[in-house]
Design an enzyme around this catalytic site. Structure first.
Site, PDB file in Angstrom:
ATOM      1  N   SER A   1      72.893  23.107  39.477  1.00  0.00           N
ATOM      2  CA  SER A   1      71.617  22.913  38.790  1.00  0.00           C
ATOM      3  C   SER A   1      71.746  22.068  37.532  1.00  0.00           C
ATOM      4  O   SER A   1      70.752  21.516  37.050  1.00  0.00           O
ATOM      5  CB  SER A   1      70.990  24.275  38.442  1.00  0.00           C
ATOM      6  OG  SER A   1      71.905  25.089  37.732  1.00  0.00           O
TER       7      SER A   1
ATOM      8  N   ASP B   1      67.721  31.686  29.282  1.00  0.00           N
ATOM      9  CA  ASP B   1      68.502  30.627  29.922  1.00  0.00           C
ATOM     10  C   ASP B   1      69.260  29.884  28.835  1.00  0.00           C
ATOM     11  O   ASP B   1      68.674  29.099  28.074  1.00  0.00           O
ATOM     12  CB  ASP B   1      67.590  29.668  30.691  1.00  0.00           C
ATOM     13  CG  ASP B   1      68.376  28.559  31.404  1.00  0.00           C
ATOM     14  OD1 ASP B   1      69.610  28.483  31.217  1.00  0.00           O
ATOM     15  OD2 ASP B   1      67.755  27.764  32.127  1.00  0.00           O
TER      16      ASP B   1
ATOM     17  N   HIS C   1      71.113  25.838  31.047  1.00  0.00           N
ATOM     18  CA  HIS C   1      70.412  24.576  31.250  1.00  0.00           C
ATOM     19  C   HIS C   1      69.844  24.073  29.923  1.00  0.00           C
ATOM     20  O   HIS C   1      69.911  24.761  28.904  1.00  0.00           O
ATOM     21  CB  HIS C   1      69.301  24.757  32.289  1.00  0.00           C
ATOM     22  CG  HIS C   1      69.800  25.276  33.598  1.00  0.00           C
ATOM     23  ND1 HIS C   1      69.721  26.611  33.944  1.00  0.00           N
ATOM     24  CD2 HIS C   1      70.416  24.648  34.621  1.00  0.00           C
ATOM     25  CE1 HIS C   1      70.260  26.786  35.138  1.00  0.00           C
ATOM     26  NE2 HIS C   1      70.695  25.605  35.577  1.00  0.00           N
TER      27      HIS C   1
END
Length: 462
Positions: free
Chosen positions: A175, A429, A432
């Protein structure tokens, strides 16, 4: 009355008059002496003579009044147009290599090139500003390398698209590979909006865009291990099963259609896994209850990257097709304070200062493995790099990523997470990157790598 002298306040004595007489006699003889020298120089070096003379003839400040105008045509280039690229190449080759990996984050008032309004391809989980993140200071920093000759210009989408015109650029990995791809799409969209031309796989993990203005294709291939693997699931194995000697055919079967590949992976190797080579079990990572040797994951990462680079090299040689360029984006550290699955968060709003956070431990080892494998792959080419087959560099972002704990979505991976008050437990998160955000710098450095490739340069970009 005569005209007023401009020297009316000066008084001349006899010595002044004598000096004036001598000067009048000497000037003509001086000119007669210099004339033959000038003629000889003009005969043997006419261009140098004219250029040096023009330096003295052109004033440093224009004496032309505001009521006058003058037009001077540009002189013809001293280097013929067909030689300009060769001259540019020679200039870059003579410059010392750039180390983009070491430097510091400095404030930049310009801010990002795009936002959630101008870019429509931002993944929802990285759309921090639209999700209500209240601070915006994280948007106003730029990376400044320590080497003064290696400053990173602001991203130029036109230059990027021109350099890869009529080519296919593929992002392969997890990702974070997708995160970098989506950053690039947003930056390019400031010039030309991309067309989504292909979607496939679960959650559209395989997608392709096209920029018709330059006939450029940009794809993303979901392959978090790079090699063949079976992801653990609630209905399947409780550990990832990874075959370190078999490249994932989901992306490898399209190699003949690719001109440049960006590989980005690593985080999925931190999960429990059993590693295979052929039909044999090499060992495992965090597999209590299984009768396998615990070997960690660093060697597995090394073998997976080596298998992938060898597959790229091998496919190109067998197919006898055009060359391929490989960029390995190094490991991007996470910034959880506490365990990621136990209310770990990343609440800092500014970058770390120099010396405040050191590159060490797992982050440093992951980077080291990736850098070493790229260097090994290039050595094994036996001098055939850039001659039509294969060339690889590391896009070394580990340290500059480590210094940006403020650039993650944190709780704003979800829209307005505190709209109903602060809950006892909220998901964050810290892996990312917000878009726009620090990951845009990855692509600014990528552009510098492609520029040097276009000029036929080799060497690792750090």
């Amino acid at each position: 009355m005569g005209a007023t002298s401009p020297f009316k306040n000066h008084h001349y004595n006899n010595h002044n008059h004598q000096s004036h007489f001598v000067t009048k006699k000497l000037i003509p003889w001086t000119l007669y002496a210099l004339l033959p020298i000038a003629l000889l120089r003009l005969y043997f070096n006419p261009l140098d003579f004219l250029l040096s003379s023009s330096d003295h003839l052109l004033p440093t400040t224009s004496p032309i009044s505001s009521s006058s105008s003058i037009s001077i045509s540009n002189p013809p280039p001293l280097i013929p147009p067909h030689q300009h690229q060769e001259s540019e190449k020679a200039r870059h080759e003579s410059a010392p290599p750039c180390d983009y990996a070491t430097g510091k984050w400095v404030q930049d008032k310009r801010g990002p090139m795009y936002n959630a309004t101008t870019c429509t391809t931002i993944k929802e989980g990285q759309n921090c500003f639209a999700h209500g993140r209240p601070d915006s200071e994280y948007l106003y920093w730029r990376w400044e390398p320590n080497q003064s000759h290696c400053q990173i210009p602001r991203f130029d989408p036109n230059t990027f698209l021109q350099l890869i015109s009529n080519k296919h650029l593929a992002f392969v990995g997890d990702s974070l590979a997708r995160n970098q791809l989506e950053s690039l799409l947003c930056m390019l969209a400031t010039l030309s909006p991309p067309n989504l031309v292909y979607t496939g796989g679960e959650d559209n993990k395989f997608r392709r865009w096209n920029f018709p203005s330059h006939n450029v294709s940009i794809s993303v291939y979901w392959s978090p291990f790079l090699v063949q693997g079976v992801e653990r699931s609630s209905s399947g194995p409780s550990h990832n099963h990874l075959f370190l000697d078999r490249v994932n055919q989901k992306w490898a079967e399209d190699l003949d259609k690719m001109d440049m590949i960006v590989l980005s992976f690593g985080h999925w190797y931190l999960n429990p896994a059993v590693f295979f080579e052929g039909d044999s079990v090499l060992g495992c990572h965090y597999c209590p209850g299984l009768n396998h040797t615990e070997i960690g994951f660093f060697d597995a990462v090394r073998k997976a990257l080596r298998t992938s680079l060898n597959a790229i090299r091998g496919r190109r040689r067998v197919a006898n097709t055009k060359g391929i360029s490989v960029v390995v984006t190094t490991f991007s550290p996470a910034h959880f304070v506490g365990e990621w699955d136990k209310n770990g968060a990343c609440s800092k709003t500014k970058p770390f200062g120099e010396g405040e956070k050191m590159l060490e431990g797992m982050d440093a080892e992951m980077r080291k493995v990736e850098v070493e494998e790229v260097e090994m792959a290039n050595k094994e080419e036996n001098g055939e790099r850039y001659l039509g087959y294969f060339g690889a560099v590391t896009l070394d972002v580990t340290k500059l990523a480590l210094m940006r704990p403020d650039g993650h979505p944190g709780p704003y991976m979800h829209p307005f997470p505190f709209a109903n008050g602060v809950s006892e437990r909220i998901q964050n998160d810290c892996v990312h990157w917000c878009l726009p955000g620090p990951i845009d710098t990855w692509n600014e450095i990528l552009l510098q790598v492609i520029k040097k490739w276009d000029l036929g340069q080799s060497g690792r970009e750090e």
